[in-house]
Design a protein around this motif. Structure first.
Motif, PDB file in Angstrom:
ATOM      1  N   HIS A  34      45.481  20.752  15.454  1.00 33.47           N
ATOM      2  CA  HIS A  34      46.573  21.412  16.167  1.00 33.47           C
ATOM      3  C   HIS A  34      47.314  22.419  15.296  1.00 33.47           C
ATOM      4  CE1 HIS A  34      48.334  18.248  13.793  1.00 33.47           C
ATOM      5  NE2 HIS A  34      49.529  18.808  13.933  1.00 33.47           N
ATOM      6  N   CYS A  35      46.875  22.635  14.065  1.00 31.82           N
ATOM      7  CA  CYS A  35      47.616  23.466  13.115  1.00 31.82           C
ATOM      8  C   CYS A  35      47.689  24.911  13.595  1.00 31.82           C
ATOM      9  CB  CYS A  35      46.988  23.400  11.730  1.00 31.82           C
ATOM     10  SG  CYS A  35      47.966  24.278  10.479  1.00 31.82           S
ATOM     11  N   TYR A  36      48.842  25.514  13.428  1.00 25.63           N
ATOM     12  CA  TYR A  36      49.066  26.884  13.899  1.00 25.63           C
ATOM     13  C   TYR A  36      48.803  27.924  12.805  1.00 25.63           C
ATOM     14  CZ  TYR A  36      53.556  25.846  11.649  1.00 25.63           C
ATOM     15  OH  TYR A  36      54.531  25.460  10.749  1.00 25.63           O
ATOM     16  N   LEU A  37      48.346  27.479  11.630  1.00 27.44           N
ATOM     17  CA  LEU A  37      48.151  28.389  10.507  1.00 27.44           C
ATOM     18  C   LEU A  37      46.685  28.686  10.242  1.00 27.44           C
ATOM     19  CD1 LEU A  37      50.716  26.809   8.024  1.00 27.44           C
ATOM     20  CD2 LEU A  37      51.044  28.831   9.455  1.00 27.44           C
ATOM     21  N   GLU A  38      46.444  29.795   9.523  1.00 24.80           N
ATOM     22  CA  GLU A  38      45.116  30.163   9.040  1.00 24.80           C
ATOM     23  C   GLU A  38      45.139  29.909   7.535  1.00 24.80           C
ATOM     24  OE1 GLU A  38      42.112  32.152   7.219  1.00 24.80           O
ATOM     25  OE2 GLU A  38      43.937  33.334   7.242  1.00 24.80           O
ATOM     26  N   HIS A  39      44.161  29.159   7.006  1.00 23.56           N
ATOM     27  CA  HIS A  39      44.313  28.555   5.689  1.00 23.56           C
ATOM     28  C   HIS A  39      43.752  29.344   4.509  1.00 23.56           C
ATOM     29  CE1 HIS A  39      46.100  25.054   7.428  1.00 23.56           C
ATOM     30  NE2 HIS A  39      45.048  24.817   8.190  1.00 23.56           N
ATOM     31  N   ASP A  40      43.183  30.508   4.734  1.00 24.39           N
ATOM     32  CA  ASP A  40      42.705  31.301   3.604  1.00 24.39           C
ATOM     33  C   ASP A  40      43.884  31.969   2.892  1.00 24.39           C
ATOM     34  OD1 ASP A  40      40.064  30.657   4.092  1.00 24.39           O
ATOM     35  OD2 ASP A  40      39.739  32.385   5.403  1.00 24.39           O
ATOM     36  N   ASP A  41      43.692  32.240   1.604  1.00 23.85           N
ATOM     37  CA  ASP A  41      44.721  32.896   0.809  1.00 23.85           C
ATOM     38  C   ASP A  41      44.501  34.404   0.870  1.00 23.85           C
ATOM     39  OD1 ASP A  41      46.471  33.883  -1.040  1.00 23.85           O
ATOM     40  OD2 ASP A  41      45.728  32.709  -2.735  1.00 23.85           O
ATOM     41  N   HIS A  42      45.460  35.106   1.448  1.00 19.13           N
ATOM     42  CA  HIS A  42      45.358  36.567   1.562  1.00 19.13           C
ATOM     43  C   HIS A  42      46.314  37.277   0.611  1.00 19.13           C
ATOM     44  CE1 HIS A  42      42.650  36.267   4.967  1.00 19.13           C
ATOM     45  NE2 HIS A  42      43.482  35.424   5.548  1.00 19.13           N
ATOM     46  N   THR A 189      55.679  19.043  21.223  1.00 14.79           N
ATOM     47  CA  THR A 189      55.281  20.417  21.527  1.00 14.79           C
ATOM     48  C   THR A 189      54.180  20.910  20.602  1.00 14.79           C
ATOM     49  OG1 THR A 189      57.534  20.910  22.262  1.00 14.79           O
ATOM     50  CG2 THR A 189      56.092  22.776  21.845  1.00 14.79           C
ATOM     51  N   ILE A 190      53.081  21.342  21.187  1.00 16.25           N
ATOM     52  CA  ILE A 190      52.040  22.051  20.446  1.00 16.25           C
ATOM     53  C   ILE A 190      52.335  23.538  20.589  1.00 16.25           C
ATOM     54  CG2 ILE A 190      49.568  22.585  20.305  1.00 16.25           C
ATOM     55  CD1 ILE A 190      50.179  19.748  19.475  1.00 16.25           C
ATOM     56  N   THR A 191      52.404  24.244  19.470  1.00 14.80           N
ATOM     57  CA  THR A 191      52.745  25.662  19.505  1.00 14.80           C
ATOM     58  C   THR A 191      51.502  26.524  19.313  1.00 14.80           C
ATOM     59  OG1 THR A 191      53.162  25.753  17.127  1.00 14.80           O
ATOM     60  CG2 THR A 191      55.002  25.158  18.543  1.00 14.80           C
ATOM     61  N   PRO A 192      51.521  27.753  19.824  1.00 16.49           N
ATOM     62  CA  PRO A 192      50.394  28.667  19.577  1.00 16.49           C
ATOM     63  C   PRO A 192      50.251  28.928  18.083  1.00 16.49           C
ATOM     64  CG  PRO A 192      51.822  29.512  21.316  1.00 16.49           C
ATOM     65  CD  PRO A 192      52.551  28.359  20.685  1.00 16.49           C
ATOM     66  N   LYS A 193      49.080  29.420  17.687  1.00 18.75           N
ATOM     67  CA  LYS A 193      48.894  29.782  16.287  1.00 18.75           C
ATOM     68  C   LYS A 193      49.809  30.954  15.953  1.00 18.75           C
ATOM     69  CE  LYS A 193      44.260  27.958  15.615  1.00 18.75           C
ATOM     70  NZ  LYS A 193      42.906  28.194  15.064  1.00 18.75           N
ATOM     71  N   ILE A 194      50.114  31.078  14.674  1.00 15.98           N
ATOM     72  CA  ILE A 194      51.090  32.065  14.247  1.00 15.98           C
ATOM     73  C   ILE A 194      50.613  33.496  14.519  1.00 15.98           C
ATOM     74  CG2 ILE A 194      50.346  32.409  11.854  1.00 15.98           C
ATOM     75  CD1 ILE A 194      53.391  32.004  11.119  1.00 15.98           C
ATOM     76  N   THR A 198      46.272  31.219  21.465  1.00 18.74           N
ATOM     77  CA  THR A 198      46.775  30.097  22.284  1.00 18.74           C
ATOM     78  C   THR A 198      45.722  29.026  22.549  1.00 18.74           C
ATOM     79  OG1 THR A 198      46.219  31.286  24.325  1.00 18.74           O
ATOM     80  CG2 THR A 198      48.452  31.598  23.440  1.00 18.74           C
ATOM     81  N   SER A 199      44.586  29.097  21.866  1.00 20.53           N
ATOM     82  CA  SER A 199      43.485  28.182  22.164  1.00 20.53           C
ATOM     83  C   SER A 199      43.859  26.711  21.933  1.00 20.53           C
ATOM     84  CB  SER A 199      42.252  28.535  21.319  1.00 20.53           C
ATOM     85  OG  SER A 199      42.541  28.444  19.931  1.00 20.53           O
ATOM     86  N   ILE A 200      44.776  26.448  21.003  1.00 18.18           N
ATOM     87  CA  ILE A 200      45.115  25.046  20.719  1.00 18.18           C
ATOM     88  C   ILE A 200      46.093  24.456  21.737  1.00 18.18           C
ATOM     89  CG2 ILE A 200      44.644  25.179  18.248  1.00 18.18           C
ATOM     90  CD1 ILE A 200      47.609  25.490  17.725  1.00 18.18           C
TER      91      ILE A 200
END
Length: 362
Positions: A34-42, A189-194, A198-200
């Protein structure tokens, strides 16, 4: 009036960012479904950059600092950052999955005077919790971390996000918190990804289950708090502010981007190009957020829930307009009271009776 309430009122009157949430990294050793983040380091801020940001926050009057991620301990310099934050006298709350916390880390947090540590637990059953985190053994390690932290006298809160994958598990997690002697909070509440994905949202529980949560006497006072600012002068709800985002609170990403809130990804400036205080005071985006009152909301201003709704302008923003309704909060208001919101009635006005009933319950 409590001291914190008084601080909030004064911060609001003076335009002070009293509380700031800083994600030091988006990297994580878990991959929660359910995580709303993308985990790669940019290109995360360096240690020096984060220390400079903390200096700027202190100068701006920030007192409450939440350090989160990703997983904070994925940064090898985390304790250096934490030491600097405490040297500046911030009241620090840490959000972590606890997987990397052992007795040594717990002792350092205690010695540095961390106010609170929040750890997410999704079920007391490993097969469910670990399926959500996608990290085998994560429940065992997170519970060990809680015990280590408790042994050092630290305040610990178990945070439980409610979703279809752990439906019916909240009673067990709440009981577990009681057994461990820690606080418990439930977020329905499940929130959309940042990034707006909205897939989650298909992980959100249905209205029937939401109704049961809001009418569960054992959960009174444990459902995630609404981050509202002080009430408007004279309690005129039409002059009320949507929430504390942009008024007394802000969010900073690992890349230095400033948003009104972690759930309100409106780009408002970047700390690699501007000073925090300049963004806080002069950002057109933040000033636009601050201009909104309940009376300015086209749909919500005519709603019977306008004075009590937990409407999140960030969730509304991700639905299309920060001045619009937040569907998730409309559902919450309905299932608390049994009274449909203005937005729900508007959506069902052109539908047949059966569709109306289904749309209100689901």
């Amino acid at each position: 009036m409590s001291l914190v309430q008084e601080m909030n009122e004064r911060a609001l009157a003076l335009g002070v960012p009293l509380g700031v949430h800083l994600d030091v990294t988006y990297r994580c050793n878990e991959r929660c479904i359910h995580c709303y983040l993308e985990h790669d380091d940019h290109g995360e801020m360096t240690t020096a950059e984060i220390k400079d940001v903390l200096n700027q926050l202190a100068e701006a009057g920030t007192f409450f600092l939440t350090l989160s991620g990703g997983e904070v301990l994925m940064r090898r310099d985390f304790f250096e950052i934490l030491e600097h934050a405490r040297r500046l006298l911030f009241s620090v709350k840490i959000k972590t999955n606890g997987v990397m916390i052992r007795e040594v880390e717990a002792r350092r947090m205690r010695n540095l005077g961390v106010e609170q540590v929040q750890i997410s637990i999704y079920s007391r059953r490993a097969e469910i919790h670990d399926a959500i985190t996608k990290l085998p053994g994560s429940l065992k390690r997170s519970l060990e971390a809680i015990r280590f932290l408790k042994s050092q006298g630290l305040k610990v809160t178990i945070a439980n996000v409610l979703m279809t994958a752990n439906l019916g598990e909240h009673d067990g997690v709440q009981a577990l918190a009681g057994e461990l002697g820690v606080s418990y909070t439930l977020d329905p509440t499940i929130t959309p990804k940042i990034d707006g994905d909205t897939s989650i949202l298909n992980l959100r529980i249905s209205g029937i289950e939401l109704n049961e949560v809001f009418h569960n006497k054992n959960l009174v006072g444990n459902v995630e708090e609404f981050c509202a600012p002080p009430p408007p002068p004279g309690d005129d709800v039409m002059e009320g502010l949507p929430c504390s985002a942009g008024h007394t609170a802000a969010y900073i990403t690992p890349y230095g981007d400033v948003f009104p809130c972690v759930q309100f990804p409106l780009p408002s400036g970047n700390l690699r190009r501007q000073k925090f205080i300049d963004i806080w005071r002069e950002s057109p985006e933040l000033n636009d957020v601050r201009s909104i009152r309940a009376k300015d909301l086209p749909v919500c201003s005519a709603c019977s829930h306008v004075g009590t709704c937990t409407r999140c302008p960030g969730l509304a923003y991700m639905e299309g307009s920060m001045r619009g309704p937040s569907t998730a909060d409309c559902q919450k208001s309905f299932h608390r009271t049994g009274i449909p919101s203005a937005n729900m009635l508007r959506k069902t006005r052109t539908s047949g009776p059966l569709i109306q009933i289904q749309s209100l319950v689901e």
